[in-house]
Design a protein around this motif. Structure first.
Motif, PDB file in Angstrom:
ATOM      1  N   SER A  25       0.766  -1.150  -0.041  1.00  0.00           N
ATOM      2  CA  SER A  25       0.019   0.002   0.021  1.00  0.00           C
ATOM      3  C   SER A  25       0.912   1.412  -0.205  1.00  0.00           C
ATOM      4  N   HIS A  26       0.211   2.403  -0.268  1.00  0.00           N
ATOM      5  CA  HIS A  26       0.806   3.701   0.012  1.00  0.00           C
ATOM      6  C   HIS A  26       1.567   3.864   1.117  1.00  0.00           C
ATOM      7  N   ASP A  27       0.913   3.577   2.117  1.00  0.00           N
ATOM      8  CA  ASP A  27       1.638   4.105   3.696  1.00  0.00           C
ATOM      9  C   ASP A  27       2.606   2.956   3.974  1.00  0.00           C
ATOM     10  N   ILE A  28       2.634   1.917   3.704  1.00  0.00           N
ATOM     11  CA  ILE A  28       3.514   0.860   3.774  1.00  0.00           C
ATOM     12  C   ILE A  28       4.906   1.087   2.771  1.00  0.00           C
ATOM     13  N   LEU A  29       4.545   1.445   1.604  1.00  0.00           N
ATOM     14  CA  LEU A  29       5.928   2.023   0.714  1.00  0.00           C
ATOM     15  C   LEU A  29       6.630   3.337   1.282  1.00  0.00           C
ATOM     16  N   LEU A  30       5.559   4.215   1.671  1.00  0.00           N
ATOM     17  CA  LEU A  30       6.051   5.549   2.044  1.00  0.00           C
ATOM     18  C   LEU A  30       6.869   5.099   3.238  1.00  0.00           C
ATOM     19  N   ARG A  31       6.444   4.280   4.394  1.00  0.00           N
ATOM     20  CA  ARG A  31       7.313   4.173   5.691  1.00  0.00           C
ATOM     21  C   ARG A  31       8.535   3.510   5.368  1.00  0.00           C
ATOM     22  N   ALA A  32       8.440   2.683   4.358  1.00  0.00           N
ATOM     23  CA  ALA A  32       9.712   1.603   3.950  1.00  0.00           C
ATOM     24  C   ALA A  32      10.832   2.794   3.395  1.00  0.00           C
ATOM     25  N   LYS A  33      10.307   3.742   2.517  1.00  0.00           N
ATOM     26  CA  LYS A  33      11.294   4.751   2.191  1.00  0.00           C
ATOM     27  C   LYS A  33      11.982   5.676   3.343  1.00  0.00           C
ATOM     28  N   GLN A  34      10.854   5.884   4.027  1.00  0.00           N
ATOM     29  CA  GLN A  34      11.337   6.764   5.428  1.00  0.00           C
ATOM     30  C   GLN A  34      12.416   6.205   6.312  1.00  0.00           C
ATOM     31  N   ILE A  35      12.258   4.959   6.252  1.00  0.00           N
ATOM     32  CA  ILE A  35      13.111   4.240   7.256  1.00  0.00           C
ATOM     33  C   ILE A  35      14.650   4.249   6.510  1.00  0.00           C
ATOM     34  N   GLY A  36      14.376   4.016   5.155  1.00  0.00           N
ATOM     35  CA  GLY A  36      15.539   4.088   4.279  1.00  0.00           C
ATOM     36  C   GLY A  36      15.784   2.842   3.551  1.00  0.00           C
ATOM     37  N   GLU A  82       3.753   6.246  -9.166  1.00  0.00           N
ATOM     38  CA  GLU A  82       2.431   6.511  -9.624  1.00  0.00           C
ATOM     39  C   GLU A  82       1.716   6.793  -8.084  1.00  0.00           C
ATOM     40  N   SER A  83       2.425   6.473  -7.005  1.00  0.00           N
ATOM     41  CA  SER A  83       1.514   6.657  -5.792  1.00  0.00           C
ATOM     42  C   SER A  83       2.127   8.160  -5.219  1.00  0.00           C
ATOM     43  N   ASN A  84       2.889   8.789  -6.271  1.00  0.00           N
ATOM     44  CA  ASN A  84       3.623  10.146  -5.646  1.00  0.00           C
ATOM     45  C   ASN A  84       4.577  10.044  -4.560  1.00  0.00           C
ATOM     46  N   ILE A  85       5.252   9.141  -4.341  1.00  0.00           N
ATOM     47  CA  ILE A  85       6.267   9.252  -3.107  1.00  0.00           C
ATOM     48  C   ILE A  85       7.625   9.337  -3.896  1.00  0.00           C
ATOM     49  N   ARG A  86       8.124  10.531  -3.794  1.00  0.00           N
ATOM     50  CA  ARG A  86       9.342  10.937  -4.313  1.00  0.00           C
ATOM     51  C   ARG A  86      10.002  11.649  -3.125  1.00  0.00           C
ATOM     52  N   PRO A  87      11.259  11.743  -3.437  1.00  0.00           N
ATOM     53  CA  PRO A  87      12.046  12.396  -2.270  1.00  0.00           C
ATOM     54  C   PRO A  87      12.065  13.804  -2.360  1.00  0.00           C
ATOM     55  N   PHE A  88      12.269  14.668  -1.352  1.00  0.00           N
ATOM     56  CA  PHE A  88      12.706  15.951  -1.344  1.00  0.00           C
ATOM     57  C   PHE A  88      14.039  16.074  -0.863  1.00  0.00           C
ATOM     58  N   VAL A  89      14.311  17.346  -1.445  1.00  0.00           N
ATOM     59  CA  VAL A  89      15.623  17.831  -1.665  1.00  0.00           C
ATOM     60  C   VAL A  89      16.208  18.751  -0.422  1.00  0.00           C
ATOM     61  N   LYS A  90      16.963  18.474   0.522  1.00  0.00           N
ATOM     62  CA  LYS A  90      17.160  19.229   1.386  1.00  0.00           C
ATOM     63  C   LYS A  90      18.827  19.782   1.288  1.00  0.00           C
ATOM     64  N   GLN A  91      19.017  20.977   1.947  1.00  0.00           N
ATOM     65  CA  GLN A  91      20.436  21.667   2.137  1.00  0.00           C
ATOM     66  C   GLN A  91      20.744  21.105   3.285  1.00  0.00           C
ATOM     67  N   TYR A 126      25.338  22.281  -0.561  1.00  0.00           N
ATOM     68  CA  TYR A 126      25.376  20.757  -0.288  1.00  0.00           C
ATOM     69  C   TYR A 126      24.053  20.336  -0.079  1.00  0.00           C
ATOM     70  N   LEU A 127      23.789  19.374  -0.941  1.00  0.00           N
ATOM     71  CA  LEU A 127      22.142  18.667  -0.941  1.00  0.00           C
ATOM     72  C   LEU A 127      22.028  17.562  -0.502  1.00  0.00           C
ATOM     73  N   TYR A 128      21.161  16.789  -0.104  1.00  0.00           N
ATOM     74  CA  TYR A 128      20.882  15.374  -0.147  1.00  0.00           C
ATOM     75  C   TYR A 128      19.277  15.197  -0.163  1.00  0.00           C
ATOM     76  N   LEU A 129      18.807  13.820  -0.526  1.00  0.00           N
ATOM     77  CA  LEU A 129      17.508  13.586  -0.614  1.00  0.00           C
ATOM     78  C   LEU A 129      16.957  12.877   0.638  1.00  0.00           C
ATOM     79  N   THR A 130      15.834  13.123   0.730  1.00  0.00           N
ATOM     80  CA  THR A 130      15.105  12.425   1.918  1.00  0.00           C
ATOM     81  C   THR A 130      13.696  12.241   1.743  1.00  0.00           C
ATOM     82  N   TYR A 131      12.928  11.249   2.448  1.00  0.00           N
ATOM     83  CA  TYR A 131      11.548  10.949   2.419  1.00  0.00           C
ATOM     84  C   TYR A 131      10.989  11.565   3.708  1.00  0.00           C
TER      85      TYR A 131
END
Length: 220
Positions: free
Chosen positions: A65-76, A99-108, A122-127
């Motif tokens: 599901s969207h929530d399970i996939l998002l949580r997996a990406k947030q964990i790393g 398709e679930s619009n789960i994409r990383p954000f760019v942070k400094q 200096y940039l990195y990606l994070t969910y």
């Protein structure tokens, strides 16, 4: 393969994997602390990771599901790791994620300890975010670095990227460097316009490419 307590007691480059196997095998945090002397806080975090991977292994991609996939990406977890757990492919997981619009954000990367707003390149990606720290106007040329130093590769490989960046600057081209070895010239703050401290993998490079929409890509 049975867990050997000696492999947990002896600090080696493989102990992290033995530790993960021990957690999956049911070792308690207290027992692992006795064997490894690793702080319980870190052991708890590792248990969270292994427990979630076990949850993923009990699913197939249709149950992702969207929530399970998002949580997996947030964990790393990477797309490839998720795919291995749910018995799918990296490209299939990537397609579902997009398709679930789960994409990383760019942070400094904050180099001033939050004393004032960071303005570094200096940039990195994070969910684990809800907005980007900068905009993506396009018009950049993206240079892929050689990654970490390994036996058989050294400064000359990084110098290929540096020479490329310097030539692009001479041509008045805006540049993006993707590399993750902080001990290299290519990751100096003044070498490029945007520097992503990220691993050189299909998933990460394509995520940056999709966000930045560069005019060209050069493999150094």
């Amino acid at each position: 393969k049975p867990i050997d307590d000696e492999d947990l007691e002896r600090p080696t480059d493989k102990r992290m994997f033995v530790l993960a196997a021990a957690l999956k095998a049911g070792y308690t945090i207290d027992r692992l602390y006795e064997l490894t002397k690793i702080d319980r806080w870190f052991l708890e975090k590792m248990r969270n990771i292994t427990a979630y991977y076990t949850l993923l292994e009990d699913l197939d991609q249709t149950k992702l599901s969207h929530d399970i996939l998002l949580r997996a990406k947030q964990i790393g977890f990477s797309d490839k790791q998720i795919a291995r757990a749910v018995k799918s492919t990296e490209l299939a997981v990537r397609k579902q994620r997009q398709e679930s619009n789960i994409r990383p954000f760019v942070k400094q990367i904050d180099t001033v300890a939050a004393e004032w707003p960071a303005t570094t390149n200096y940039l990195y990606l994070t969910y684990n975010g809800n907005s980007h720290d900068l905009s993506f106007p396009g018009g950049y040329t993206m240079v892929i670095g050689s990654g970490v130093y390994r036996i058989g590769s050294s400064v000359e490989f990084d110098w290929c990227a540096v020479g490329c960046l310097r030539e692009l600057r001479r041509l008045n081209r805006k540049t993006i460097m993707v590399n993750y070895n902080p001990e290299t010239v290519s990751t100096d703050y003044d070498m490029c316009d945007r520097l992503y401290f990220e691993e050189i993998s299909f998933e990460v490079v394509m995520d940056i490419y999709d966000l930045e929409n560069p005019e060209g890509v050069i493999l150094s």
